[in-house]
Design a protein around this motif. Sequence first.
Motif, PDB file in Angstrom:
ATOM      1  N   PHE A  38       0.831  -1.209   0.000  1.00  0.00           N
ATOM      2  CA  PHE A  38       0.000   0.000   0.000  1.00  0.00           C
ATOM      3  C   PHE A  38       0.869   1.264   0.000  1.00  0.00           C
ATOM      4  N   ARG A  39       1.930   1.277   0.808  1.00  0.00           N
ATOM      5  CA  ARG A  39       2.808   2.453   0.853  1.00  0.00           C
ATOM      6  C   ARG A  39       3.464   2.709  -0.495  1.00  0.00           C
ATOM      7  N   VAL A  40       3.890   1.661  -1.167  1.00  0.00           N
ATOM      8  CA  VAL A  40       4.478   1.833  -2.500  1.00  0.00           C
ATOM      9  C   VAL A  40       3.427   2.372  -3.465  1.00  0.00           C
ATOM     10  N   CYS A  41       2.216   1.831  -3.406  1.00  0.00           N
ATOM     11  CA  CYS A  41       1.142   2.284  -4.299  1.00  0.00           C
ATOM     12  C   CYS A  41       0.785   3.748  -4.062  1.00  0.00           C
ATOM     13  N   VAL A  42       0.679   4.139  -2.808  1.00  0.00           N
ATOM     14  CA  VAL A  42       0.358   5.542  -2.495  1.00  0.00           C
ATOM     15  C   VAL A  42       1.468   6.455  -2.988  1.00  0.00           C
ATOM     16  N   ARG A  43       2.703   6.038  -2.785  1.00  0.00           N
ATOM     17  CA  ARG A  43       3.837   6.854  -3.222  1.00  0.00           C
ATOM     18  C   ARG A  43       3.829   7.032  -4.737  1.00  0.00           C
ATOM     19  N   MET A  44       3.512   5.972  -5.460  1.00  0.00           N
ATOM     20  CA  MET A  44       3.505   6.050  -6.920  1.00  0.00           C
ATOM     21  C   MET A  44       2.292   6.801  -7.452  1.00  0.00           C
ATOM     22  N   LEU A  45       1.131   6.567  -6.845  1.00  0.00           N
ATOM     23  CA  LEU A  45      -0.115   7.094  -7.402  1.00  0.00           C
ATOM     24  C   LEU A  45      -0.574   8.388  -6.758  1.00  0.00           C
ATOM     25  N   THR A  46      -0.088   8.708  -5.579  1.00  0.00           N
ATOM     26  CA  THR A  46      -0.434   9.903  -4.804  1.00  0.00           C
ATOM     27  C   THR A  46      -1.924  10.017  -4.475  1.00  0.00           C
ATOM     28  N   SER A  47      -2.640   8.945  -4.621  1.00  0.00           N
ATOM     29  CA  SER A  47      -4.067   8.932  -4.320  1.00  0.00           C
ATOM     30  C   SER A  47      -4.364   7.683  -3.500  1.00  0.00           C
ATOM     31  N   THR A  48      -4.913   7.882  -2.316  1.00  0.00           N
ATOM     32  CA  THR A  48      -5.223   6.713  -1.482  1.00  0.00           C
ATOM     33  C   THR A  48      -6.294   5.847  -2.131  1.00  0.00           C
ATOM     34  N   ALA A  84       2.476  -5.154  -7.979  1.00  0.00           N
ATOM     35  CA  ALA A  84       1.914  -3.843  -7.632  1.00  0.00           C
ATOM     36  C   ALA A  84       2.528  -2.738  -8.480  1.00  0.00           C
ATOM     37  N   HIS A  85       3.826  -2.798  -8.665  1.00  0.00           N
ATOM     38  CA  HIS A  85       4.523  -1.780  -9.449  1.00  0.00           C
ATOM     39  C   HIS A  85       3.979  -1.739 -10.873  1.00  0.00           C
ATOM     40  N   HIS A  86       3.808  -2.907 -11.488  1.00  0.00           N
ATOM     41  CA  HIS A  86       3.277  -2.948 -12.854  1.00  0.00           C
ATOM     42  C   HIS A  86       1.851  -2.413 -12.920  1.00  0.00           C
ATOM     43  N   LEU A  87       1.041  -2.745 -11.934  1.00  0.00           N
ATOM     44  CA  LEU A  87      -0.329  -2.234 -11.918  1.00  0.00           C
ATOM     45  C   LEU A  87      -0.352  -0.714 -11.728  1.00  0.00           C
ATOM     46  N   CYS A  88       0.528  -0.199 -10.892  1.00  0.00           N
ATOM     47  CA  CYS A  88       0.626   1.254 -10.717  1.00  0.00           C
ATOM     48  C   CYS A  88       1.049   1.924 -12.015  1.00  0.00           C
ATOM     49  N   LEU A  89       2.011   1.340 -12.696  1.00  0.00           N
ATOM     50  CA  LEU A  89       2.454   1.904 -13.979  1.00  0.00           C
ATOM     51  C   LEU A  89       1.315   1.930 -14.982  1.00  0.00           C
ATOM     52  N   GLU A  90       0.530   0.858 -15.033  1.00  0.00           N
ATOM     53  CA  GLU A  90      -0.629   0.838 -15.934  1.00  0.00           C
ATOM     54  C   GLU A  90      -1.580   1.985 -15.607  1.00  0.00           C
ATOM     55  N   ARG A  91      -1.821   2.178 -14.326  1.00  0.00           N
ATOM     56  CA  ARG A  91      -2.734   3.241 -13.909  1.00  0.00           C
ATOM     57  C   ARG A  91      -2.166   4.615 -14.249  1.00  0.00           C
ATOM     58  N   LEU A  92      -0.876   4.816 -14.023  1.00  0.00           N
ATOM     59  CA  LEU A  92      -0.244   6.099 -14.346  1.00  0.00           C
ATOM     60  C   LEU A  92      -0.288   6.377 -15.846  1.00  0.00           C
ATOM     61  N   ARG A  93      -0.049   5.369 -16.639  1.00  0.00           N
ATOM     62  CA  ARG A  93      -0.082   5.559 -18.096  1.00  0.00           C
ATOM     63  C   ARG A  93      -1.491   5.864 -18.562  1.00  0.00           C
ATOM     64  N   THR A  94      -2.482   5.256 -17.942  1.00  0.00           N
ATOM     65  CA  THR A  94      -3.876   5.567 -18.269  1.00  0.00           C
ATOM     66  C   THR A  94      -4.181   7.013 -17.906  1.00  0.00           C
ATOM     67  N   ARG A  95      -3.689   7.463 -16.763  1.00  0.00           N
ATOM     68  CA  ARG A  95      -3.884   8.855 -16.346  1.00  0.00           C
ATOM     69  C   ARG A  95      -3.282   9.824 -17.354  1.00  0.00           C
ATOM     70  N   ARG A  96      -2.094   9.508 -17.833  1.00  0.00           N
ATOM     71  CA  ARG A  96      -1.433  10.395 -18.798  1.00  0.00           C
ATOM     72  C   ARG A  96      -2.210  10.488 -20.096  1.00  0.00           C
ATOM     73  N   SER A  97      -2.852   9.392 -20.485  1.00  0.00           N
ATOM     74  CA  SER A  97      -3.612   9.429 -21.731  1.00  0.00           C
ATOM     75  C   SER A  97      -4.955  10.125 -21.537  1.00  0.00           C
ATOM     76  N   ARG A  98      -5.418  10.180 -20.303  1.00  0.00           N
ATOM     77  CA  ARG A  98      -6.654  10.884 -19.966  1.00  0.00           C
ATOM     78  C   ARG A  98      -6.393  11.759 -18.750  1.00  0.00           C
ATOM     79  N   PRO A  99      -5.705  12.905 -18.917  1.00  0.00           N
ATOM     80  CA  PRO A  99      -5.383  13.744 -17.753  1.00  0.00           C
ATOM     81  C   PRO A  99      -6.642  14.189 -17.021  1.00  0.00           C
ATOM     82  N   GLN A 100      -6.548  14.139 -15.702  1.00  0.00           N
ATOM     83  CA  GLN A 100      -7.660  14.575 -14.868  1.00  0.00           C
ATOM     84  C   GLN A 100      -7.124  14.967 -13.504  1.00  0.00           C
ATOM     85  N   GLY A 101      -7.852  15.833 -12.831  1.00  0.00           N
ATOM     86  CA  GLY A 101      -7.451  16.229 -11.490  1.00  0.00           C
ATOM     87  C   GLY A 101      -7.599  15.058 -10.539  1.00  0.00           C
TER      88      GLY A 101
END
Length: 184
Positions: A38-48, A84-101
Amino acid sequence: MSGPPVPTEETHHLIVQLQLGHDGALKALYDQFSGVTFRVCVRMLTSTEDAEEVLQDTFLRLEAQASKYDPMRGTVQTFVLTIAHHLCLERLRTRRSRPQGQPGAFDDAAFDLLARPSSRDPLDQALVEDALRSLPDTDRKLLEDMFFGGYTHAELTARTGLPLGTVKSRLRRALLKLRERTLP
């Protein structure tokens, strides 16, 4: 979320039990590794909220991919954190393709992965902090951007202006130095 570290032999036994479909093995692995994951995920995604979703997905994927675990390639914790790292990367890449607050996102400067959670071993904490401090600033920044920012080698090259080979070499050297300083 997690208790004291479980010896590698015991966690290996748990992953074998999970591979065999034994009840309780996934829960025991979750109890052991959910805190650090969870700590790694929060650090990568900045969203709980995102981190909680990825945490859940990590253990669902662990259950589905338990047969792929190879003790020669790393510990069970490394296997879980890699998922977890790979799943976070997938989520981050999705965010970049669809920027949102990101409502409720942490200010990166205010949120510190190395903040001491109550269940974290202070010796492990000190080892990690010392190992990170021992890295040159540029290498530490590359590691943070790759692991926590989700940037690829090519993206790091574009961000830093360094040649691709240099980025890869610095990352490898930094990871080896971290391993050397944190493993017994």
